[in-house]
Design a protein around this motif. Structure first.
Motif, PDB file in Angstrom:
ATOM      1  N   LYS A 122      19.902  18.939  26.233  1.00  0.00           N
ATOM      2  CA  LYS A 122      20.835  18.500  25.197  1.00  0.00           C
ATOM      3  C   LYS A 122      20.108  17.731  24.091  1.00  0.00           C
TER       4      LYS A 122
ATOM      5  N   SER B 106      34.894  27.625  20.508  1.00  0.00           N
ATOM      6  CA  SER B 106      33.449  27.554  20.729  1.00  0.00           C
ATOM      7  C   SER B 106      32.970  26.109  20.905  1.00  0.00           C
ATOM      8  N   GLU B 107      33.475  25.220  20.060  1.00  0.00           N
ATOM      9  CA  GLU B 107      33.064  23.810  20.134  1.00  0.00           C
ATOM     10  C   GLU B 107      33.438  23.178  21.485  1.00  0.00           C
TER      11      GLU B 107
ATOM     12  N   ASP C 232      31.252  24.372  24.213  1.00  0.00           N
ATOM     13  CA  ASP C 232      29.993  23.623  24.148  1.00  0.00           C
ATOM     14  C   ASP C 232      30.142  22.228  24.743  1.00  0.00           C
TER      15      ASP C 232
ATOM     16  N   HIS D 298      30.107  22.473  28.435  1.00  0.00           N
ATOM     17  CA  HIS D 298      28.744  22.709  28.946  1.00  0.00           C
ATOM     18  C   HIS D 298      28.012  21.393  29.237  1.00  0.00           C
TER      19      HIS D 298
ATOM     20  N   THR E 243      28.497  26.727  34.301  1.00  0.00           N
ATOM     21  CA  THR E 243      28.845  27.847  33.438  1.00  0.00           C
ATOM     22  C   THR E 243      30.161  28.512  33.816  1.00  0.00           C
TER      23      THR E 243
ATOM     24  N   THR F  81      32.970  26.695  32.332  1.00  0.00           N
ATOM     25  CA  THR F  81      33.075  26.831  30.881  1.00  0.00           C
ATOM     26  C   THR F  81      33.726  28.162  30.523  1.00  0.00           C
TER      27      THR F  81
ATOM     28  N   ASN G 136      36.887  28.647  28.056  1.00  0.00           N
ATOM     29  CA  ASN G 136      36.939  29.667  27.010  1.00  0.00           C
ATOM     30  C   ASN G 136      38.208  30.520  27.134  1.00  0.00           C
TER      31      ASN G 136
END
Length: 166
Positions: free
Chosen positions: A6, A129-130, A133, A136, A141, A144, A148
């Motif tokens: 990160k 998308s933000e 992220d 994450h 995964t 996430t 989504n």
């Protein structure tokens, strides 16, 4: 995602998008803290604005966050939670009500759903998308992917015109 992976993002120039991304991350952390510790919104605003937004915490320098955007997300989620939670519940797989989802993911989904409904100044795909992220930064995964899918479904309700285009 590990801490080391990160760190490069913190080197990005201080652009509006980065300040909003930092505000989203801070909003999710604030909502999580409110959920877990039962902290009040005024205490959360005071703590985050004095210690987190653009500051250094435990040796990590955080990007400056857009404070007004942070406040809008947190206060909007708190105000609209009774309306947002059923929307998220409906988008989740049957048998997995929102209350069974990890608290950090509840915060991500609530913040994302709020922004999809109320922040029309931000494209829906960017919002999804933000928040993927942001997720994450906290979870694996596969989780996430759930973020989504849920936010995409909610986006199609609030932003059908944006998501009907190719």
């Amino acid at each position: 995602m590990s801490e080391s992976s990160k760190k490069p993002a913190k080197k990005l120039p201080d652009r509006k998008a980065n300040r909003r991304g930092a505000a989203r991350l801070a909003a999710v952390q604030a909502l999580y803290q409110m959920d877990i510790a039962g902290a009040g919104i005024n205490d959360i605003f005071a703590e985050f604005e004095s210690h987190w937004l653009g500051g250094e915490v435990e040796g990590e320098k955080y990007l400056p966050a857009e404070a007004a955007f942070f406040r809008d997300i947190v206060s909007g989620v708190v105000r609209d939670q009774a309306k947002l939670d059923p929307l998220i519940d409906e988008a989740l797989s049957k048998g997995w009500p929102l209350q069974r989802i990890d608290a950090i993911l509840r915060a991500v989904l609530r913040a994302g759903a709020y922004e999809l409904e109320h922040r029309k100044d931000v494209p829906g795909r960017v919002v999804v998308s933000e928040y993927v992220d942001v997720a994450h930064a906290f979870v694996e995964t596969e989780e996430t992917g759930m973020v989504n899918a849920v936010l995409d479904q909610i986006a199609r309700q609030f932003r059908a015109d944006e998501f009907s285009r190719a």
